[in-house]
Design a protein around this motif. Sequence first.
Motif, PDB file in Angstrom:
ATOM      1  N   GLY A  33       0.836  -1.210   0.000  1.00 10.45           N
ATOM      2  CA  GLY A  33       0.000   0.000   0.000  1.00 10.45           C
ATOM      3  C   GLY A  33       0.853   1.235   0.000  1.00 10.45           C
ATOM      4  N   GLY A  34       0.208   2.321  -0.286  1.00  8.49           N
ATOM      5  CA  GLY A  34       0.929   3.592  -0.279  1.00  8.49           C
ATOM      6  C   GLY A  34      -0.045   4.742  -0.275  1.00  8.49           C
ATOM      7  N   GLY A  35       0.459   5.885   0.058  1.00  4.71           N
ATOM      8  CA  GLY A  35      -0.439   7.046   0.086  1.00  4.71           C
ATOM      9  C   GLY A  35       0.330   8.333   0.209  1.00  4.71           C
ATOM     10  N   GLY A  36      -0.402   9.388   0.095  1.00  6.24           N
ATOM     11  CA  GLY A  36       0.232  10.697   0.223  1.00  6.24           C
ATOM     12  C   GLY A  36      -0.807  11.772   0.449  1.00  6.24           C
ATOM     13  N   GLY A  37      -0.342  12.899   0.867  1.00  2.00           N
ATOM     14  CA  GLY A  37      -1.269  14.002   1.106  1.00  2.00           C
ATOM     15  C   GLY A  37      -0.532  15.294   1.295  1.00  2.00           C
ATOM     16  N   LYS A  38      -1.281  16.366   1.216  1.00  2.00           N
ATOM     17  CA  LYS A  38      -0.653  17.683   1.369  1.00  2.00           C
ATOM     18  C   LYS A  38      -1.686  18.646   1.950  1.00  2.00           C
ATOM     19  N   THR A  39      -1.233  19.516   2.822  1.00  2.00           N
ATOM     20  CA  THR A  39      -2.101  20.542   3.386  1.00  2.00           C
ATOM     21  C   THR A  39      -1.514  21.904   3.046  1.00  2.00           C
TER      22      THR A  39
END
Lengths: 142, 86
Positions: A88-94
């Motif tokens: 699995g993998g993921g990412g995000g930004k605020t």
Amino acid sequence: MSASETENTSEATLPENENALASAALETIQDTMDQFMATADVNAVFGETIKHQGNLILPAAEVVSIMGFGIGSGAGVSEENKGSGSGGGGGGKTFARPVAVIVANEQGVQVKPVVDFTKIYLTAFTTLAFITSAWLRMRRGK
Amino acid sequence: MTLQNTNRPPVKWRGYQISPVAQAFRFVPSAQFGIIWNRPVGVQVQTPQGETQFLPVHDLTRIIQVIIILSGLFLLFLLKLIYKRS
């Protein structure tokens, strides 16, 4: 300890390790999700109040949060390839940008906007470049 | 897709009661993806005299950006019209 005993021990502990890894991954996803959902709270937009020289200052910002993740698993179906795996993998930004400052003093409560001139100049130059290139294309096509 | 207004408990200052209001736009189509856009809407102010007023928070940077882009598009439209006629 013989070689066969070592093999047995490692086989016995492997599923436990996988379970521990999976639960750690799930915890990480849950924490990330909680942090992501906290962006929708009013406290993410309005900062802590500041008292300074008889004024009460309350900063306000725009907050945008983007997040995505995915998990997958698969296994071999042929006789020679019976392996399986998952990942699995993921990412995000605020992003946060100051919008205004609310100031309360003896005169009353005022909302003072915060203007980001860098963004305005960038928008103006990009628009100008776009118009110029379109105009040049129109002249050539005439 | 939801749009939700949230209030913070009022802050008391020299007889004034200031309650900030934010608006959150949530777009979470699946458990794997989501966008949250949260922006300040304004402040609800109660004066020492008991009057209540709402002071809106305007995003001046965004307003100016939109004006610049719309002016550019309008100018482009005018240029196209001029070149079509000539």
